[in-house]
Design a protein around this motif. Sequence first.
Motif, mmCIF file in Angstrom:
data_model
loop_
_atom_site.group_PDB
_atom_site.id
_atom_site.type_symbol
_atom_site.label_atom_id
_atom_site.label_comp_id
_atom_site.label_asym_id
_atom_site.label_seq_id
_atom_site.Cartn_x
_atom_site.Cartn_y
_atom_site.Cartn_z
ATOM 1 N N VAL A 64 -7.412 -2.919 2.750
ATOM 2 C CA VAL A 64 -7.238 -3.101 1.292
ATOM 3 C C VAL A 64 -6.981 -4.543 0.877
ATOM 4 C CG1 VAL A 64 -6.285 -0.760 1.185
ATOM 5 C CG2 VAL A 64 -4.725 -2.717 1.187
ATOM 6 N N GLY A 65 -6.911 -5.469 1.819
ATOM 7 C CA GLY A 65 -6.460 -6.823 1.512
ATOM 8 C C GLY A 65 -7.277 -7.580 0.472
ATOM 9 N N GLY A 80 -8.439 5.597 -5.042
ATOM 10 C CA GLY A 80 -7.895 5.936 -3.733
ATOM 11 C C GLY A 80 -6.895 4.897 -3.249
ATOM 12 N N PRO A 81 -6.171 5.257 -2.194
ATOM 13 C CA PRO A 81 -6.206 6.516 -1.448
ATOM 14 C C PRO A 81 -5.431 7.633 -2.177
ATOM 15 C CG PRO A 81 -4.572 5.047 -0.509
ATOM 16 C CD PRO A 81 -5.243 4.283 -1.619
ATOM 17 N N HIS A 82 -4.948 8.605 -1.421
ATOM 18 C CA HIS A 82 -4.074 9.650 -1.940
ATOM 19 C C HIS A 82 -2.712 9.029 -2.239
ATOM 20 C CE1 HIS A 82 -1.391 13.190 -1.709
ATOM 21 N NE2 HIS A 82 -2.450 13.943 -1.958
ATOM 22 N N LYS A 83 -2.016 9.573 -3.230
ATOM 23 C CA LYS A 83 -0.755 8.974 -3.686
ATOM 24 C C LYS A 83 0.325 8.922 -2.609
ATOM 25 C CE LYS A 83 0.722 13.315 -5.919
ATOM 26 N NZ LYS A 83 -0.535 14.051 -5.646
ATOM 27 N N GLU A 84 0.184 9.708 -1.532
ATOM 28 C CA GLU A 84 1.169 9.647 -0.449
ATOM 29 C C GLU A 84 1.163 8.289 0.260
ATOM 30 O OE1 GLU A 84 3.550 11.746 0.735
ATOM 31 O OE2 GLU A 84 3.204 12.990 -1.030
ATOM 32 N N GLN A 90 2.676 -0.577 -1.837
ATOM 33 C CA GLN A 90 3.820 -1.317 -2.367
ATOM 34 C C GLN A 90 4.419 -2.260 -1.328
ATOM 35 O OE1 GLN A 90 4.704 -1.507 -5.585
ATOM 36 N NE2 GLN A 90 2.836 -0.280 -5.810
ATOM 37 N N GLY A 91 4.112 -2.029 -0.051
ATOM 38 C CA GLY A 91 4.636 -2.875 1.025
ATOM 39 C C GLY A 91 3.645 -3.906 1.541
ATOM 40 N N ALA A 106 1.460 -6.352 -3.887
ATOM 41 C CA ALA A 106 1.428 -4.901 -4.080
ATOM 42 C C ALA A 106 0.569 -4.550 -5.287
ATOM 43 C CB ALA A 106 2.840 -4.376 -4.282
ATOM 44 N N PHE A 107 -0.065 -3.398 -5.230
ATOM 45 C CA PHE A 107 -0.830 -2.901 -6.380
ATOM 46 C C PHE A 107 -0.918 -1.388 -6.298
ATOM 47 C CE2 PHE A 107 -4.075 -3.398 -3.096
ATOM 48 C CZ PHE A 107 -4.884 -2.264 -3.267
#
Length: 217
Positions: A64-65, A80-84, A90-91, A106-107
């Motif tokens: 995702v970078g 995406g991805p899934h909210k889990e 965030q990290g 973070a996004f």
Amino acid sequence: MSLQFEIVPVTPFQQNCSIVWCDETKEAVVVDPGGDIHLLKDKVNELGLKVVKLVLTHGHLDHVGGTTELAKELGVPVWGPHKEDAFWLQGLARQSEMFGFPLTEAFDPDRWLEEGDEIPVGNQTLQVLHTPGHTPGHVIVHNSDAKVAFVGDVLFSGGIGRTDFPKGDYQTLIDSIKGKLWPLGNDVTFVPGHGPISTFGRERASNPFVADEMPLY
């Protein structure tokens, strides 16, 4: 008409970013833009495509970078991805520091993906399956007509995803592979997050972690 794809390895981890498009409309999505976005933009221009969205399989930095920068430059949403996997996104600053990557802020995506969602790509559609184990919010996308799946770090040629990260779980990953991927069909070609492509049938026959029946020697 059919779905086409081209793989562009990015970042020092050689993550397989996939540019996926409808050859009738030339509309495309970019799956897991982990970095090196100049390479991705060059390939999109070379192929004459119009990117309409970015799709993320999970929240790890090498996948995702490059997302925020590429989405801004192309003016497209992120799905995406899934909210889990929100905690991974965030990290990202911590992940950047840990792996010695340039700082990635973070996004949140424009849309979290759920099991059963569909992603339009021109006249084609990618179906979404929630496949936790490597990360809790991992998803894969597949197209049944083209018999192709983009599986992130769930399954590799001869291997499976790591489960020693926070909220990873080995049995959950095995259940995702056998319960979600195998039913798609042995003749489905899959693009893993790293390394060469393979088919589900080949992995069912020979992958030491998830083969249905290992031959006796």
